[in-house]
Scaffold this motif. Sequence first.
Motif, PDB file in Angstrom:
ATOM      1  N   ASP A  49       0.863  -1.173   0.000  1.00  0.00           N
ATOM      2  CA  ASP A  49       0.000   0.000   0.000  1.00  0.00           C
ATOM      3  C   ASP A  49       0.906   1.231   0.000  1.00  0.00           C
ATOM      4  OD1 ASP A  49      -1.869   1.969   0.348  1.00  0.00           O
ATOM      5  OD2 ASP A  49      -2.546   1.304   2.327  1.00  0.00           O
ATOM      6  N   ARG A  50       0.768   2.074  -1.011  1.00  0.00           N
ATOM      7  CA  ARG A  50       1.670   3.208  -1.174  1.00  0.00           C
ATOM      8  C   ARG A  50       1.049   4.541  -0.787  1.00  0.00           C
ATOM      9  NH1 ARG A  50       2.219  -0.432  -5.443  1.00  0.00           N
ATOM     10  NH2 ARG A  50       4.237  -1.483  -5.303  1.00  0.00           N
ATOM     11  N   ALA A  51      -0.222   4.551  -0.527  1.00  0.00           N
ATOM     12  CA  ALA A  51      -0.920   5.810  -0.259  1.00  0.00           C
ATOM     13  C   ALA A  51      -0.470   6.415   1.066  1.00  0.00           C
ATOM     14  CB  ALA A  51      -2.427   5.579  -0.239  1.00  0.00           C
ATOM     15  N   GLY A  52      -0.234   7.707   1.056  1.00  0.00           N
ATOM     16  CA  GLY A  52       0.019   8.451   2.288  1.00  0.00           C
ATOM     17  C   GLY A  52       1.414   8.357   2.851  1.00  0.00           C
ATOM     18  N   LEU A  53       2.313   7.648   2.200  1.00  0.00           N
ATOM     19  CA  LEU A  53       3.661   7.518   2.734  1.00  0.00           C
ATOM     20  C   LEU A  53       4.441   8.822   2.562  1.00  0.00           C
ATOM     21  CD1 LEU A  53       4.514   3.936   1.461  1.00  0.00           C
ATOM     22  CD2 LEU A  53       4.297   4.646   3.847  1.00  0.00           C
ATOM     23  N   ARG A  54       5.230   9.151   3.571  1.00  0.00           N
ATOM     24  CA  ARG A  54       6.051  10.357   3.564  1.00  0.00           C
ATOM     25  C   ARG A  54       7.530   9.974   3.646  1.00  0.00           C
ATOM     26  NH1 ARG A  54       2.446  13.467   1.567  1.00  0.00           N
ATOM     27  NH2 ARG A  54       4.232  14.918   1.540  1.00  0.00           N
ATOM     28  N   LEU A  55       8.398  10.919   3.348  1.00  0.00           N
ATOM     29  CA  LEU A  55       9.832  10.666   3.411  1.00  0.00           C
ATOM     30  C   LEU A  55      10.248  10.149   4.783  1.00  0.00           C
ATOM     31  CD1 LEU A  55      12.668  10.821   2.153  1.00  0.00           C
ATOM     32  CD2 LEU A  55      12.727  13.244   2.801  1.00  0.00           C
ATOM     33  N   SER A  56       9.622  10.647   5.827  1.00  0.00           N
ATOM     34  CA  SER A  56       9.957  10.196   7.175  1.00  0.00           C
ATOM     35  C   SER A  56       9.704   8.707   7.366  1.00  0.00           C
ATOM     36  CB  SER A  56       9.167  10.995   8.217  1.00  0.00           C
ATOM     37  OG  SER A  56       7.778  10.834   8.017  1.00  0.00           O
ATOM     38  N   ASP A  57       8.746   8.140   6.645  1.00  0.00           N
ATOM     39  CA  ASP A  57       8.472   6.701   6.747  1.00  0.00           C
ATOM     40  C   ASP A  57       9.653   5.896   6.209  1.00  0.00           C
ATOM     41  OD1 ASP A  57       5.746   6.801   7.798  1.00  0.00           O
ATOM     42  OD2 ASP A  57       5.196   7.602   5.841  1.00  0.00           O
ATOM     43  N   ALA A  58      10.236   6.355   5.118  1.00  0.00           N
ATOM     44  CA  ALA A  58      11.390   5.664   4.549  1.00  0.00           C
ATOM     45  C   ALA A  58      12.597   5.769   5.482  1.00  0.00           C
ATOM     46  CB  ALA A  58      11.718   6.242   3.180  1.00  0.00           C
ATOM     47  N   ILE A  59      12.831   6.961   6.004  1.00  0.00           N
ATOM     48  CA  ILE A  59      13.953   7.170   6.916  1.00  0.00           C
ATOM     49  C   ILE A  59      13.783   6.325   8.172  1.00  0.00           C
ATOM     50  CG2 ILE A  59      15.074   8.872   8.407  1.00  0.00           C
ATOM     51  CD1 ILE A  59      14.375  10.951   6.184  1.00  0.00           C
TER      52      ILE A  59
END
Length: 240
Positions: A49-59
């Motif tokens: 599910d890709r909706a709503g992801l922000r850069l902070s989620d990856a970090i």
Amino acid sequence: MTLTMSPTFVLVPGAWQGGWAWQPVARRLREVGHAAVTVTLPGLADGDDRAGLRLSDAIDHVVAEVERRDLTEVVLVGQSWGGYVITGAANALIGRLAKVIYYNAVVPARGTAMVDENAEYAALTRAAIAASPDGTIGLVREQVPMLMPEADEQTRDLFFELLVPQPGGYFLDPLDVDDVTALGVPAGYILSEDDRALARPGAELASRIGLTPVLVSGGHESMLTRPDEVAKALLTSALS
């Protein structure tokens, strides 16, 4: 800098790609006795599910993975857009890091989002993300030769089939953290000689942290097309 123990390479891919993109290099690093972890960031695995992801989620994902494994002497490597991720993660992992290496990567300018690194395409990228039902942006097949100029058509087709849509927030969010030189963490920059995909020249990006790139052959995805050379460059950088 000389490491006191064998480093662990944590390999972060660029946009549209999962940890699979680093597997050929990771295998070669392991073959010469070094640990290597390939990271697939949230939203970049098949079926995510890709909706709503922000850069902070990856970090946060990279930080959590390093802490979960209790890794030390980490050589944190990021490709392309992954330069944003490793810069953010480095600020939370200072005591665990041996080095940060940018490979064909953007060295973020504080307060500048990835989308704004190339002003020519910024408006189009924002519009595409806004128009997407889940706020993602894809890559079209016609763009693949820019990423892999040295590859044949069969290889390019396979590469394209492995890509997934990129969460738009990953491109839209800026970073507001110190660069790695301000953290006192050693850094390196490896650049492919025929990289045609970076938003700015690699030498310009490397100069943001006072570095001159170490050159390897191939294009933007040379970790797939030139894994022997990229693995050797990473080892040389990490162990110097």
